[in-house]
Design an enzyme around this catalytic site. Structure first.
Site, PDB file in Angstrom:
ATOM      1  CG  ASP A   1      -0.307  -0.354   2.517  1.00 29.40           C
ATOM      2  OD1 ASP A   1       0.939  -0.419   2.568  1.00 29.40           O
ATOM      3  OD2 ASP A   1      -1.025  -0.570   3.503  1.00 29.40           O
TER       4      ASP A   1
ATOM      5  CG  ASN B   1      -8.708  -0.067  12.207  1.00 30.58           C
ATOM      6  OD1 ASN B   1      -7.855  -0.819  11.724  1.00 30.58           O
ATOM      7  ND2 ASN B   1      -9.019   1.099  11.665  1.00 30.58           N
TER       8      ASN B   1
ATOM      9  CG  HIS C   1      -5.736  -1.192   8.978  1.00 36.54           C
ATOM     10  ND1 HIS C   1      -5.660   0.140   9.311  1.00 36.54           N
ATOM     11  CD2 HIS C   1      -4.452  -1.646   9.045  1.00 36.54           C
ATOM     12  CE1 HIS C   1      -4.401   0.458   9.554  1.00 36.54           C
ATOM     13  NE2 HIS C   1      -3.657  -0.603   9.394  1.00 36.54           N
TER      14      HIS C   1
ATOM     15  CD  GLU D   1      -8.375   2.351   8.106  1.00 38.55           C
ATOM     16  OE1 GLU D   1      -8.215   1.331   8.810  1.00 38.55           O
ATOM     17  OE2 GLU D   1      -7.802   3.426   8.361  1.00 38.55           O
TER      18      GLU D   1
HETATM   19  C1  F6R Z   1       1.438  -1.154   6.078  1.00 43.28           C
HETATM   20  C2  F6R Z   1       0.133  -1.807   6.220  1.00 43.28           C
HETATM   21  C3  F6R Z   1      -0.626  -1.712   7.484  1.00 43.28           C
HETATM   22  C4  F6R Z   1       0.229  -2.051   8.700  1.00 43.28           C
HETATM   23  C5  F6R Z   1      -0.574  -1.920   9.994  1.00 43.28           C
HETATM   24  C6  F6R Z   1       0.273  -2.183  11.212  1.00 43.28           C
HETATM   25  O1  F6R Z   1       1.973  -1.399   4.822  1.00 43.28           O
HETATM   26  O2  F6R Z   1      -0.323  -2.390   5.293  1.00 43.28           O
HETATM   27  O3  F6R Z   1      -1.743  -2.575   7.437  1.00 43.28           O
HETATM   28  O4  F6R Z   1       0.702  -3.355   8.569  1.00 43.28           O
HETATM   29  O5  F6R Z   1      -1.118  -0.635  10.081  1.00 43.28           O
HETATM   30  O6  F6R Z   1       1.265  -1.196  11.287  1.00 43.28           O
HETATM   31  P1  F6R Z   1       2.434  -1.287  12.364  1.00 43.28           P
HETATM   32  O7  F6R Z   1       3.261  -2.450  11.961  1.00 43.28           O
HETATM   33  O8  F6R Z   1       3.164   0.011  12.238  1.00 43.28           O
HETATM   34  O9  F6R Z   1       1.783  -1.483  13.681  1.00 43.28           O
END
Ligand code: F6R
Length: 244
Positions: free
Chosen positions: A67, A136, A138, A143
């Site tokens: 992403d 959450n 995701h 989301e």
């Molecule tokens: C990032 C992504 C997000 C993260 C998630 C957890 O490329 O796709 O889904 O994996 O927000 O982020 P961290 O690892 O910073 O807690």
């Protein structure tokens, strides 16, 4: 969906690395999606320690970023592209061309998203998607409420996700983008294998929710992994709420 609990975040990284290398060695030209974020940092640190021969084998992979933020005036240093260039590509001696990623500054995100799907398809589909999990639930930047069959496209970021990513923008929430472009839930689910990494106490509520869910719900996107035939949750004890 199988859980694999390791003692520490480093052990999760080593477990993930072993699974990635397994995919790398099992196909001539595999396609692998990689996440950014705090969770995979130890994974990329472990990759930096690989021997030159093993690093060279990573050149055969079609790497895809999961992403990207969508923000016309983003500093390159705050982008997910930069994150993966500096923490992954450089440390394993791969050139910028080794990583396909989504443009943060595109004028035509829908065209960009469609082209990304086509690039993934041209690579033979994803052999492996490496994921983190948002507070959450995701995955990618899908989301809660995102359709389960969604493909790559634009998403609005929740306040929670923006706060979690503000560290990339000098902890300035006003500068943290409000939208992103991400592989869809359907895109991720099309990967032949999925590994989701979760480490540290902050992930206890997310992992507890995932553990408690019996069926898939768009309200908690990671629940979709319940329906995947080869999905693995790699957690450390802290993320499971266990004593460390
Ligand atoms: C990032 C992504 C997000 C993260 C998630 C957890 O490329 O796709 O889904 O994996 O927000 O982020 P961290 O690892 O910073 O807690």
């Amino acid at each position: 969906m199988q859980y694999h609990v390791s003692a520490s975040a480093t052990d999760v990284a080593l477990d993930a690395l072993e699974r990635i290398l397994q995919v790398v060695s099992s196909s001539k030209r595999p396609a692998i999606a990689l996440p950014t974020g705090k969770t995979p940092m130890p994974l990329y640190e472990q990759m930096a320690l690989l021997s030159n021969d093993v690093k060279a084998s990573l050149a055969a992979v079609n790497w895809f970023a999961l992403d990207e933020f969508l923000c016309k005036d983003i500093d390159h240093e705050s982008s997910f592209r930069y994150f993966l260039e500096s923490r992954f590509l450089r440390t394993v001696n791969l050139p910028p061309s080794a990583l396909c990623s989504l443009s943060a500054v595109t004028d035509a995100p829908d065209v960009e998203a469609k082209a990304y799907e086509e690039r993934i398809a041209a690579a033979g589909g994803l052999d492996l998607a490496v994921l983190g999990i948002g507070l959450n639930g995701h995955i990618g930047f899908n989301e809660p409420g995102t359709p389960l069959d969604s493909r790559t496209g634009v998403r609005q970021l929740t306040e929670k996700s923006r706060k979690a990513n503000a560290y990339l923008f000098g902890d300035d929430l006003d500068r943290t983008p409000t939208s992103a472009i991400t592989m869809g839930i359907g895109t991720i689910m099309s990967a032949r294998r999925i590994i989701l990494l979760a480490t540290g106490q902050s992930k206890v509520p997310a992992i507890a929710s995932l553990l408690s869910l019996q069926s898939v719900t768009p309200d908690f996107p990671a629940s979709v992994l319940l329906d995947h035939p080869d999905a693995h949750i790699l957690c450390d004890r802290a993320a499971m709420g266990l004593e460390v």
